[in-house]
Design a protein around this motif. Structure first.
Motif, PDB file in Angstrom:
ATOM      1  N   GLU A  90       1.048  -1.172  -0.014  1.00  0.00           N
ATOM      2  CA  GLU A  90       0.034  -0.080   0.023  1.00  0.00           C
ATOM      3  C   GLU A  90       0.760   1.184   0.080  1.00  0.00           C
ATOM      4  O   GLU A  90       0.526   2.263  -0.469  1.00  0.00           O
ATOM      5  CB  GLU A  90      -0.941  -0.069   1.211  1.00  0.00           C
ATOM      6  CG  GLU A  90      -1.975  -0.952   1.077  1.00  0.00           C
ATOM      7  CD  GLU A  90      -2.899  -1.009  -0.120  1.00  0.00           C
ATOM      8  OE1 GLU A  90      -3.291   0.370  -0.568  1.00  0.00           O
ATOM      9  OE2 GLU A  90      -3.442  -2.157  -0.650  1.00  0.00           O
ATOM     10  N   ALA A  91       2.186   1.087   0.457  1.00  0.00           N
ATOM     11  CA  ALA A  91       2.780   2.393   0.464  1.00  0.00           C
ATOM     12  C   ALA A  91       3.671   2.440  -0.781  1.00  0.00           C
ATOM     13  O   ALA A  91       4.100   3.662  -1.039  1.00  0.00           O
ATOM     14  CB  ALA A  91       4.079   2.380   1.548  1.00  0.00           C
ATOM     15  N   ASN A  92       3.933   1.554  -1.484  1.00  0.00           N
ATOM     16  CA  ASN A  92       4.408   1.458  -2.907  1.00  0.00           C
ATOM     17  C   ASN A  92       3.829   0.624  -3.838  1.00  0.00           C
ATOM     18  O   ASN A  92       4.058  -0.408  -4.107  1.00  0.00           O
ATOM     19  CB  ASN A  92       6.055   0.978  -2.633  1.00  0.00           C
ATOM     20  CG  ASN A  92       6.816   1.773  -1.724  1.00  0.00           C
ATOM     21  OD1 ASN A  92       7.176   2.736  -2.206  1.00  0.00           O
ATOM     22  ND2 ASN A  92       7.040   1.117  -0.590  1.00  0.00           N
ATOM     23  N   PRO A  93       2.669   1.303  -4.327  1.00  0.00           N
ATOM     24  CA  PRO A  93       1.858   0.601  -5.345  1.00  0.00           C
ATOM     25  C   PRO A  93       2.385   0.001  -6.538  1.00  0.00           C
ATOM     26  O   PRO A  93       1.907  -1.111  -7.275  1.00  0.00           O
ATOM     27  CB  PRO A  93       0.571   1.451  -5.611  1.00  0.00           C
ATOM     28  CG  PRO A  93       1.171   2.729  -5.566  1.00  0.00           C
ATOM     29  CD  PRO A  93       2.305   2.642  -4.356  1.00  0.00           C
ATOM     30  N   GLY A  94       3.722   0.455  -6.824  1.00  0.00           N
ATOM     31  CA  GLY A  94       4.263  -0.058  -8.080  1.00  0.00           C
ATOM     32  C   GLY A  94       4.987  -1.062  -8.005  1.00  0.00           C
ATOM     33  O   GLY A  94       5.612  -1.577  -8.810  1.00  0.00           O
ATOM     34  N   VAL A  95       5.402  -1.445  -6.619  1.00  0.00           N
ATOM     35  CA  VAL A  95       6.502  -2.532  -6.294  1.00  0.00           C
ATOM     36  C   VAL A  95       5.564  -3.787  -6.123  1.00  0.00           C
ATOM     37  O   VAL A  95       4.532  -3.733  -5.417  1.00  0.00           O
ATOM     38  CB  VAL A  95       7.219  -1.936  -5.069  1.00  0.00           C
ATOM     39  CG1 VAL A  95       8.265  -3.209  -4.374  1.00  0.00           C
ATOM     40  CG2 VAL A  95       7.754  -0.768  -5.370  1.00  0.00           C
ATOM     41  N   ASN A  96       6.219  -4.998  -6.456  1.00  0.00           N
ATOM     42  CA  ASN A  96       5.602  -6.177  -6.179  1.00  0.00           C
ATOM     43  C   ASN A  96       4.256  -6.333  -6.375  1.00  0.00           C
ATOM     44  O   ASN A  96       3.497  -7.062  -6.025  1.00  0.00           O
ATOM     45  CB  ASN A  96       5.905  -6.569  -4.798  1.00  0.00           C
ATOM     46  CG  ASN A  96       7.251  -6.704  -4.290  1.00  0.00           C
ATOM     47  OD1 ASN A  96       8.210  -7.063  -5.186  1.00  0.00           O
ATOM     48  ND2 ASN A  96       7.769  -6.192  -3.218  1.00  0.00           N
TER      49      ASN A  96
END
Length: 309
Positions: A90-96
């Motif tokens: 949720e903090a980095n929507p483009g990761v994983n």
């Protein structure tokens, strides 16, 4: 919202002297209007309802009718169909991102989507919402525990926290006309991606308590399908045939939930959600409401009086 709406209904009757009060809910307002009427006609068993805050919902004055226009069944329900299920951080929507349900990936399946993919996609949307809900509940418990212990620093009095929900527009029906068919046009993936990142996206800015009250599929009590089962007053549903935002199934489900016969549903063909550039569609919506109000005895018919010099 329900307490405020109750005050408005009471003011219309007692102060302004209106004999009939009809609630008209547009888009997200439809679910709220239906929820209010359901609570007014059949209040919760306890004096107060936790939403997650304790709110007294006893004694709400019921309206005399409901008009639900271009309305979805509730914020939690619509978000569960819109939210991007590929987000895992949720903090980095483009990761994983979850590649199995990432429609924005070059390797993603294209419309028309298979029934298996749709089912997997919908399940992943619900799973993401439940992950956010679990985090919100845990964070609230931490805040309450800190308040119980007492603090003398800047956090004293802290009872809620705001947060951002990234990527909340990835509804498969926007890309596939075979899903809940209607008059709507199909969007391009690029256009949908812009909405997915828009700062005014659905549920984009919220708080822990607001999330549980409005957006949590398992905790929000604002669902029109549930509420309309408790409604005995006349109900009109106006459906916009080319609405790209509200699925036709929402109107069908709401209509089916009404247990009495003083209900009517009307579809305006080719009408968009907001009637932009569609004066004829808007005029049809007005005529439909006016005719229905008169038929149900909710609008007084006055003959025009002409005067001559």
């Amino acid at each position: 919202v329900c307490v405020d709406l109750g005050a408005a209904v009471q003011h219309l009757r007692q102060t302004l002297g209106y004999a009939k009060v009809v609630l008209c809910g547009w888009s997200g307002g439809g679910g709220l209007a239906a929820t209010y009427q359901g609570l007014a006609e059949r209040p919760p068993a306890s004096d107060a309802c936790r939403t997650p805050d304790v709110v007294n919902l006893q004694g709400l004055p019921p309206a005399d009718g409901l008009v639900l226009m271009a309305a979805h069944a509730g914020r939690a329900r619509i978000l569960s169909e819109w939210i991007d299920p590929a987000v895992t951080d949720e903090a980095n929507p483009g990761v994983n991102r979850n590649a199995a349900v990432d429609i924005y990936s070059p390797a993603a399946p294209k419309a028309p989507f298979s029934a298996d993919f749709i089912a997997k996609y919908r399940a992943a949307q619900v799973a993401r919402i439940r992950r956010i809900t679990a985090w919100a509940k845990q964070r609230l418990q931490e805040l309450e525990a800190e308040a119980t212990r007492g603090t003398s620093d800047w956090s004293r009095g802290l009872r809620d926290v705001g947060f951002v929900v990234h990527c909340t527009q990835a509804d498969l029906a926007r890309l596939d006309a075979a899903i809940d068919p209607s008059d709507r046009s199909i969007d391009t993936l690029d256009a949908l991606a812009e909405e997915n990142h828009s700062p005014v996206g659905l549920a984009r800015f919220t708080t822990l308590r607001s999330w549980l009250s409005q957006w949590s599929l398992d905790d929000s009590q604002a669902d029109a399908v549930d509420a309309l089962r408790n409604v005995s007053v006349p109900v009109l549903l106006v459906v916009n045939g080319a609405d790209t935002l509200v699925p036709p199934a929402h109107a069908s489900d709401m209509f089916a939930a009404i247990t009495h016969e003083r209900k009517h549903i009307h579809t305006i063909r080719e009408a968009s959600h907001y009637y932009f550039g569609q004066p004829a569609a808007m005029a049809e919506a007005v005529r439909t409401c006016h005719t229905w109000l008169q038929k149900e005895g909710l609008l007084e018919v006055r003959s025009e009086v002409s005067t001559k010099d």
